[in-house]
Write a protein that holds these residues in place. Structure first.
Motif, PDB file in Angstrom:
ATOM      1  N   UNK A 259      18.121  55.984  -3.314  1.00 59.75           N
ATOM      2  CA  UNK A 259      18.662  54.717  -3.785  1.00 59.75           C
ATOM      3  C   UNK A 259      18.289  54.511  -5.244  1.00 59.75           C
ATOM      4  N   UNK A 260      19.253  54.037  -6.014  1.00 61.05           N
ATOM      5  CA  UNK A 260      19.052  53.730  -7.412  1.00 61.05           C
ATOM      6  C   UNK A 260      18.713  52.248  -7.576  1.00 61.05           C
ATOM      7  N   UNK A 261      17.902  51.897  -8.572  1.00 56.18           N
ATOM      8  CA  UNK A 261      17.644  50.485  -8.869  1.00 56.18           C
ATOM      9  C   UNK A 261      18.892  49.829  -9.460  1.00 56.18           C
ATOM     10  N   UNK A 262      18.845  48.523  -9.743  1.00 53.87           N
ATOM     11  CA  UNK A 262      20.038  47.877 -10.297  1.00 53.87           C
ATOM     12  C   UNK A 262      20.520  48.547 -11.581  1.00 53.87           C
ATOM     13  N   UNK A 263      21.780  48.936 -11.582  1.00 53.41           N
ATOM     14  CA  UNK A 263      22.410  49.583 -12.733  1.00 53.41           C
ATOM     15  C   UNK A 263      23.701  48.834 -13.036  1.00 53.41           C
ATOM     16  N   UNK A 264      23.947  48.590 -14.319  1.00 48.93           N
ATOM     17  CA  UNK A 264      25.180  47.920 -14.705  1.00 48.93           C
ATOM     18  C   UNK A 264      26.301  48.961 -14.840  1.00 48.93           C
ATOM     19  N   UNK A 265      27.366  48.764 -14.090  1.00 46.11           N
ATOM     20  CA  UNK A 265      28.496  49.690 -14.078  1.00 46.11           C
ATOM     21  C   UNK A 265      29.581  49.222 -15.048  1.00 46.11           C
ATOM     22  N   UNK A 266      30.570  50.052 -15.325  1.00 43.84           N
ATOM     23  CA  UNK A 266      31.589  49.706 -16.321  1.00 43.84           C
ATOM     24  C   UNK A 266      32.345  48.405 -16.044  1.00 43.84           C
ATOM     25  N   UNK A 267      32.369  47.948 -14.790  1.00 44.15           N
ATOM     26  CA  UNK A 267      33.052  46.682 -14.502  1.00 44.15           C
ATOM     27  C   UNK A 267      32.204  45.463 -14.875  1.00 44.15           C
ATOM     28  N   UNK A 268      30.999  45.700 -15.395  1.00 46.10           N
ATOM     29  CA  UNK A 268      30.137  44.617 -15.834  1.00 46.10           C
ATOM     30  C   UNK A 268      29.155  44.127 -14.803  1.00 46.10           C
ATOM     31  N   UNK A 269      29.294  44.544 -13.548  1.00 50.68           N
ATOM     32  CA  UNK A 269      28.410  44.075 -12.478  1.00 50.68           C
ATOM     33  C   UNK A 269      27.201  44.996 -12.312  1.00 50.68           C
ATOM     34  N   UNK A 270      26.143  44.422 -11.728  1.00 50.27           N
ATOM     35  CA  UNK A 270      24.954  45.175 -11.352  1.00 50.27           C
ATOM     36  C   UNK A 270      25.099  45.649  -9.910  1.00 50.27           C
ATOM     37  N   UNK A 271      24.746  46.923  -9.658  1.00 48.92           N
ATOM     38  CA  UNK A 271      24.845  47.484  -8.318  1.00 48.92           C
ATOM     39  C   UNK A 271      23.587  48.261  -7.967  1.00 48.92           C
ATOM     40  N   UNK A 272      23.210  48.191  -6.692  1.00 45.49           N
ATOM     41  CA  UNK A 272      22.322  49.174  -6.081  1.00 45.49           C
ATOM     42  C   UNK A 272      23.207  50.238  -5.449  1.00 45.49           C
TER      43      UNK A 272
END
Length: 393
Positions: A259-272
């Motif tokens: 599992x990855x920590x919170x990362x900001x993706x190109x859509x602007x949202x933060x995801x695990x």
């Protein structure tokens, strides 16, 4: 028709650094790198699992050679960043955990042995200590290595862009399109352009066994994997800002998850992001690969993964979830294939689910093999020889 000393087919985690190392050594190099599709459903070319924002990176592994591949690559991250202007490495820490007892105790023993042998060795923590330090609820009886330094996550898109840009700066010619055929020393591109080279390096990842660019078929299995994403609010992302990357074995599972920590993706949202699967379908053709990547993965797999995410992170607040497709290559040896494939051809493929973080070192080794140098003096126990379909048992 323009001619080069080397043509590297594939501009991903292994191919792009291979081209950079070859060009840096003074060779004339053509790097054939298919672009990331803007819309997956409209794309008929090759897909790359490195078309993503985050991959775990760490020195610790259950095998000493994988650890060495990673360490040598991690040691070069900051130099790549400085020379390319891209941010690649996010040093948030990495935790690798497994059970002390049971069928996977050997996995735990392996990574613990590697961890304890490292300079600047990571801490070894028990279940309660991990909870106190990170708020992660590992299963009882787990043991973890915790790399506060040298571990975290890397951005594969930024890595690809950095490697390609530095390869071009070193003199390589970049063609941002797919290779569709190879005949002897000539490669035909998607637009019909033909490029000649004295030596070919085929680094086409999961496509290498089915795209026809190698003179013989490498013995490897390509698995269709599902990954799951949990979208977080800005507040929840801030609460989890100190979370490390995690590899662990959930209660009752016979393999590890990541599992990855919170990362900001190109859509602007933060995801695990969470993944890890062994019971997935095989991909056996380029058509099957396209069909898989045109979809969204398997919903039931995503549900199982997200359930384990919530078990590991009590109190997690999620705004939305979704799944996406991925593909993983497993070789017969458990290591990448870096080997001659025929007269004037080198194969460089086979990530075994662990290669993104160490692509720079794998690319360097690929450049050595392509230029006729052996790997015997490089410090690895593995020889990285390929197994071919005709030779596989």
């Amino acid at each position: 028709m323009q001619g080069f000393d080397f043509i590297v087919i594939g501009g991903g985690m292994m191919g792009a650094p291979c081209a950079r190392h070859l060009a840096k050594a003074g060779h004339s190099v053509a790097l054939i790198a298919a672009p990331e599709p803007a819309v997956k459903a409209d794309w008929g070319g090759p897909f790359g699992s490195h078309f993503d924002a985050a991959r775990i990176t760490r020195r610790v592994a259950a095998d000493a050679d994988w650890s060495l591949l990673s360490r040598r690559s991690i040691d070069r991250y900051r130099d790549l960043e400085a020379r390319s202007g891209r941010t690649i490495f996010h040093e948030v820490g990495a935790l690798m955990a497994g059970p002390e007892d049971g069928p996977l105790a050997g996995f735990t023993e392996g990574f613990r042995r590697v961890a304890e042998g490292l300079s600047d060795a990571p801490e070894i923590l028990g279940t309660c200590e991990v909870w106190e330090r990170t708020g992660l609820a590992l299963p009882e009886g787990s043991v973890a290595s915790f790399e506060a330094r040298h571990g975290g996550w890397m951005d594969p898109r930024a890595m690809r862009e950095a490697q390609q840009a530095l390869a071009v700066r070193a003199g390589a010619a970049l063609s941002a399109q797919a290779a569709v055929a190879r005949e002897d020393r000539v490669v035909t591109l998607a637009d019909g352009t033909r490029v000649a080279g004295e030596h070919m390096v085929v680094a086409t990842g999961p496509h290498a066994a089915s795209d026809g660019l190698l003179p013989r078929r490498p013995a490897m299995k390509v698995w269709a994997r599902t990954i799951a994403f949990a979208r977080l609010s800005e507040a929840e992302g801030a609460r989890l800002a100190d979370m490390p990357s995690v590899i662990w074995v959930p209660e009752g599972w016979d393999h590890d998850l990541y599992m990855l920590p919170p990362v900001r993706y190109p859509d602007g949202h933060l995801y695990l992001k969470i993944g890890g699967q062994v019971d997935s379908p095989r991909i056996r053709s380029d058509a099957g690969m396209r069909d898989w990547f045109h979809g969204a993965g398997e919903a039931h797999v995503g549900e199982r993964l997200l359930a384990e995410m919530r078990a590991l992170m009590p109190g997690l607040v999620v705004e939305a979830t979704h799944t996406e497709p991925c593909a993983v290559v497993w070789t017969e040896t458990g290591f990448p294939y870096i080997d001659g494939a025929g007269e004037g051809v080198t194969v460089l493929c086979g990530g075994n689910g662990a290669a993104a973080k160490c692509g720079d070192e794998l690319g360097r080794l690929g450049a050595l093999v392509a230029t006729g140098a052996g790997l015997a003096d490089e410090g690895y126990a593995a020889d990285f020889r390929a197994v071919w379909d005709a030779d596989a048992s």
